[in-house]
Design a protein around this motif. Sequence first.
Motif, short mmCIF file in Angstrom:
data_model
loop_
_atom_site.label_atom_id
_atom_site.label_comp_id
_atom_site.label_asym_id
_atom_site.label_seq_id
_atom_site.Cartn_x
_atom_site.Cartn_y
_atom_site.Cartn_z
N MET A 179 0.86 -1.17 0.00
CA MET A 179 0.00 0.00 0.00
C MET A 179 0.90 1.23 0.00
SD MET A 179 -2.91 1.12 2.75
CE MET A 179 -3.98 -0.23 2.33
N ALA A 180 0.64 2.17 -0.86
CA ALA A 180 1.46 3.38 -0.93
C ALA A 180 0.56 4.57 -1.25
CB ALA A 180 2.53 3.23 -2.00
N GLY A 181 1.11 5.75 -1.09
CA GLY A 181 0.36 6.95 -1.40
C GLY A 181 -0.24 7.60 -0.17
N LEU A 182 -1.23 8.44 -0.38
CA LEU A 182 -1.88 9.17 0.70
C LEU A 182 -3.18 8.48 1.10
CD1 LEU A 182 -1.36 12.80 -0.61
CD2 LEU A 182 0.03 11.55 1.03
N HIS A 183 -3.47 8.55 2.40
CA HIS A 183 -4.66 7.88 2.95
C HIS A 183 -5.29 8.79 4.00
CE1 HIS A 183 -7.18 4.66 4.54
NE2 HIS A 183 -6.77 5.02 5.74
N GLU A 184 -6.60 8.99 3.94
CA GLU A 184 -7.31 9.74 4.98
C GLU A 184 -7.66 8.81 6.13
OE1 GLU A 184 -10.75 11.84 3.65
OE2 GLU A 184 -9.58 13.27 2.49
N GLN A 185 -7.36 9.26 7.35
CA GLN A 185 -7.62 8.45 8.54
C GLN A 185 -8.29 9.31 9.60
OE1 GLN A 185 -6.72 5.11 8.93
NE2 GLN A 185 -7.82 5.15 10.86
N ARG A 186 -9.39 8.81 10.17
CA ARG A 186 -10.07 9.52 11.25
C ARG A 186 -9.51 9.04 12.59
NH1 ARG A 186 -13.87 12.88 10.39
NH2 ARG A 186 -15.00 12.53 12.31
N ILE A 187 -9.22 10.00 13.47
CA ILE A 187 -8.73 9.69 14.82
C ILE A 187 -9.44 10.60 15.81
CG2 ILE A 187 -6.44 9.02 13.97
CD1 ILE A 187 -5.52 11.78 15.31
N SER A 188 -9.26 10.31 17.09
CA SER A 188 -9.74 11.19 18.16
C SER A 188 -8.54 11.91 18.75
CB SER A 188 -10.42 10.38 19.26
OG SER A 188 -11.61 9.82 18.80
N CYS A 189 -8.67 13.21 18.95
CA CYS A 189 -7.60 14.01 19.55
C CYS A 189 -7.40 13.56 20.99
CB CYS A 189 -7.97 15.48 19.50
SG CYS A 189 -6.82 16.54 20.42
#
Length: 61
Positions: A1-11
């Motif tokens: 897997m390569a490139g850019l990926h959007e990931q949701r996290i909690s601060c």
Amino acid sequence: MAGLHEQRISCPFCGENITLLLDLSVPEQDLIEDCQVCCQPMQLHYGVDADDNIWIDVQQA
């Protein structure tokens, strides 16, 4: 897997859910990113394992 990926996290400071753009072109990365809501610095350590699963560790910086 390569490139850019959007990931949701909690601060880890304010608890708000935010979206980060992760660069997966290298196996692991460490960086400091400010929360988009409370502007506090978060320490991120993330990468991709042998099965192409993305893992991320988020802590207060």
